[in-house]
Design an enzyme around this catalytic site. Structure first.
Site, mmCIF file in Angstrom:
data_model
loop_
_atom_site.group_PDB
_atom_site.id
_atom_site.type_symbol
_atom_site.label_atom_id
_atom_site.label_comp_id
_atom_site.label_asym_id
_atom_site.label_seq_id
_atom_site.Cartn_x
_atom_site.Cartn_y
_atom_site.Cartn_z
ATOM 1 N N ASP A 1 -7.816 -5.438 -0.170
ATOM 2 C CA ASP A 1 -8.325 -6.272 -1.257
ATOM 3 C C ASP A 1 -7.982 -7.749 -1.115
ATOM 4 O OD1 ASP A 1 -9.561 -4.195 -2.647
ATOM 5 O OD2 ASP A 1 -7.622 -3.516 -3.395
ATOM 6 N N HIS B 1 0.845 -1.194 0.000
ATOM 7 C CA HIS B 1 0.000 0.000 0.000
ATOM 8 C C HIS B 1 0.874 1.234 0.000
ATOM 9 C CE1 HIS B 1 -3.186 2.790 1.127
ATOM 10 N NE2 HIS B 1 -4.020 1.852 0.691
HETATM 11 C C1 LIG Z 1 -0.355 -0.846 -4.075
HETATM 12 C C2 LIG Z 1 1.015 -0.698 -4.747
HETATM 13 C C3 LIG Z 1 0.819 -0.240 -6.183
HETATM 14 C C4 LIG Z 1 1.797 0.357 -3.952
HETATM 15 O O1 LIG Z 1 3.025 0.405 -4.516
HETATM 16 P P1 LIG Z 1 4.124 1.547 -4.237
HETATM 17 O O2 LIG Z 1 3.803 2.340 -3.036
HETATM 18 O O3 LIG Z 1 4.305 2.282 -5.518
HETATM 19 O O4 LIG Z 1 5.374 0.644 -3.875
HETATM 20 P P2 LIG Z 1 6.505 0.200 -4.882
HETATM 21 O O5 LIG Z 1 5.916 -0.298 -6.153
HETATM 22 O O6 LIG Z 1 7.487 1.315 -4.953
HETATM 23 O O7 LIG Z 1 7.140 -1.041 -4.099
HETATM 24 C C5 LIG Z 1 8.100 -0.928 -3.070
HETATM 25 C C6 LIG Z 1 8.780 -2.255 -2.922
HETATM 26 O O8 LIG Z 1 7.848 -3.229 -2.454
HETATM 27 C C7 LIG Z 1 7.678 -4.281 -3.411
HETATM 28 N N1 LIG Z 1 6.236 -4.565 -3.495
HETATM 29 C C8 LIG Z 1 5.205 -3.672 -3.444
HETATM 30 N N2 LIG Z 1 4.032 -4.294 -3.537
HETATM 31 C C9 LIG Z 1 4.325 -5.622 -3.633
HETATM 32 C C10 LIG Z 1 3.504 -6.763 -3.748
HETATM 33 N N3 LIG Z 1 2.176 -6.664 -3.795
HETATM 34 N N4 LIG Z 1 4.111 -7.967 -3.831
HETATM 35 C C11 LIG Z 1 5.456 -8.076 -3.798
HETATM 36 N N5 LIG Z 1 6.283 -7.002 -3.689
HETATM 37 C C12 LIG Z 1 5.715 -5.806 -3.597
HETATM 38 C C13 LIG Z 1 8.168 -3.716 -4.731
HETATM 39 O O9 LIG Z 1 8.591 -4.750 -5.598
HETATM 40 C C14 LIG Z 1 9.300 -2.832 -4.249
HETATM 41 O O10 LIG Z 1 10.386 -3.661 -3.935
HETATM 42 P P3 LIG Z 1 11.920 -3.199 -4.241
HETATM 43 O O11 LIG Z 1 12.089 -1.959 -3.428
HETATM 44 O O12 LIG Z 1 12.716 -4.348 -3.787
HETATM 45 O O13 LIG Z 1 11.963 -2.929 -5.711
HETATM 46 C C15 LIG Z 1 1.779 -2.052 -4.719
HETATM 47 O O14 LIG Z 1 2.009 -2.458 -3.392
HETATM 48 C C16 LIG Z 1 1.095 -3.155 -5.506
HETATM 49 O O15 LIG Z 1 1.280 -3.262 -6.730
HETATM 50 N N6 LIG Z 1 0.291 -4.025 -4.811
HETATM 51 C C17 LIG Z 1 -0.420 -5.081 -5.486
HETATM 52 C C18 LIG Z 1 -1.749 -4.562 -5.995
HETATM 53 C C19 LIG Z 1 -2.733 -4.274 -4.888
HETATM 54 O O16 LIG Z 1 -2.970 -5.101 -4.018
HETATM 55 N N7 LIG Z 1 -3.336 -3.094 -4.958
HETATM 56 C C20 LIG Z 1 -4.337 -2.668 -4.014
HETATM 57 C C21 LIG Z 1 -3.849 -1.558 -3.167
HETATM 58 S S1 LIG Z 1 -5.001 -1.216 -1.886
#
Ligand SMILES: CC(C)(COP(=O)(O)OP(=O)(O)OC[C@H]1O[C@@H](n2cnc3c(N)ncnc32)[C@H](O)[C@@H]1OP(=O)(O)O)[C@@H](O)C(=O)NCCC(=O)NCCS
Length: 351
Positions: free
Chosen positions: A288, A238
């Site tokens: 979710d 998140h």
């Molecule tokens: C929600 C989301 C987009 C937030 O992402 P963000 O704040 O932009 O975080 P980042 O994409 O920069 O990720 C940070 C780190 O955590 C990891 N990470 C983030 N979400 C992850 C997940 N769901 N599974 C595995 N690794 C994850 C990334 O690979 C990254 O790792 P690194 O630093 O080694 O490269 C992301 O967590 C995600 O894609 N989640 C899955 C989709 C989801 O459940 N969405 C609903 C949100 S309520």
């Protein structure tokens, strides 16, 4: 929202207390008007919702014309846009927003249920005045009164989805609203944002992931493979919460009560691995993760789950839009250009 502490409040009330004692109707009133309603205010608000539930015949024709394989969120986007053509006055005051808001909040469950029944070749079911918002949705979907436990689980889902500060879809709604466009255009923008799998669409992907794993014994192998292949665990991570999402804790309780035992076990094993291996980088179970398990147990097709998220979140969108336009300023961020300027135009035959 307290991302570090893992806390969420609506207008000062903790999400845990609202999920325990309140209803979606009451929470919507709270978000819009700032206080919990009195008995009379709630009766009047519920009466207005009931009065607005029925769908115009023209809209049902539109639903029927939609391609059978279109994603329900895409169909909802079209349906809301279509309704906007009957009511496209710009919104200037919070009262304008709430008047249109109550009409749309009331209609969304009927649109979703009607789409489901049209696709199943079933007769449409009209809403009933004596049922709650959540109960009406399940009643219009399945054509019979839902068990009390399902109605309560759906009510809690709508409460938990109702509001979440400046998430991507709420921002999209406010951005469009800030141009003093109409309410429906703003909501259409929100639907577009919520549909994405990094936002609301993750609820569908999380269940598909549990089905793909298929067996509690396969969870560990699947998880480490996913990490190796840089796959994201859906329903985890998140932008703001760096702890276990407080809404997910409540959803988990309902998933345990209502969900399919095998799917619940898969999810629980995967949750343990996420919390053990990913929480140190701030990735924890989010809203979710568990909710789809509840909808799956009710027999709702997976592609409809994000529309349930929308059914709740439209309350929060409406509250933020009303607040924002009461002291409106056009939202217009800037970008930084990186590159040369002052380049000379070269005619196409000399490039
Ligand atoms: C929600 C989301 C987009 C937030 O992402 P963000 O704040 O932009 O975080 P980042 O994409 O920069 O990720 C940070 C780190 O955590 C990891 N990470 C983030 N979400 C992850 C997940 N769901 N599974 C595995 N690794 C994850 C990334 O690979 C990254 O790792 P690194 O630093 O080694 O490269 C992301 O967590 C995600 O894609 N989640 C899955 C989709 C989801 O459940 N969405 C609903 C949100 S309520």
């Amino acid at each position: 929202m307290d991302g570090k502490g893992g806390k969420l409040y609506y207008r000062g009330y903790s999400i845990e207390e609202l999920a325990e004692f309140s209803t979606f109707e009451e929470v919507t009133y709270l978000l819009w008007y700032g206080e919990l309603p009195s008995k009379g205010e709630l009766r009047e608000f519920s009466r207005k919702l009931a009065k607005n539930r029925e769908l115009p015949k023209e809209l049902l024709d539109v639903l029927e014309m939609m391609p059978k394989h279109a994603h329900p969120m895409g169909v909802l986007r079209t349906a809301v846009s279509f309704l906007g053509n009957f009511d496209d006055e710009p919104v200037k005051t919070p009262e304008d927003v709430y008047e249109k808001g109550i009409s749309l909040v009331a209609k969304i469950p009927g649109i979703v249920a009607s789409l489901y029944r049209l696709r199943m070749g079933l007769e449409l079911v009209k809403p009933r005045e004596d049922l709650s918002h959540a109960g009406n949705f399940l009643y219009m979907m399945f054509g019979k009164e839902p068990p009390k436990s399902w109605e309560r689980a759906m009510d809690v889902a709508l409460i938990l989805y109702a509001e979440h500060e400046l998430n991507a879809s709420t921002f999209a709604v406010m951005e469009v609203g800030s141009t003093l466009s109409d309410y429906y255009s703003a909501v259409v923008a929100g639907i577009g944002a919520l549909k994405g799998i990094l936002h609301g669409g993750a609820v569908e992907e999380a269940v598909r992931q549990f089905l793909e794993i298929g067996d509690p014994e396969r969870v560990e192998e699947w998880f480490f493979n996913a990490l190796k292949n840089k796959r994201r665990i859906m329903g985890a991570g998140h932008r703001v919460y760096k702890t276990y999402d407080p809404r997910a804790k409540i959803f988990k309780k309902y998933a345990r009560m209502i969900g399919d035992k095998r799917m619940y076990e898969i999810a629980e094993r995967l949750e343990t691995l996420v919390q053990k291996h990913l929480s140190k980088k701030g990735v924890n179970i989010n809203v979710d993760y568990w909710s789809g398990i509840i909808f799956y147990a009710m027999g709702i097709p997976i592609e409809f789950y994000t529309t349930i998220f929308l059914m709740g979140r439209i309350s929060g969108w409406t509250a933020h839009l009303a607040e924002y336009i009461s002291n409106n300023k056009l939202i217009r961020p800037r970008l930084q250009y990186i590159g040369e300027i002052g380049k000379r135009y070269i005619p196409i035959e000399r490039r």
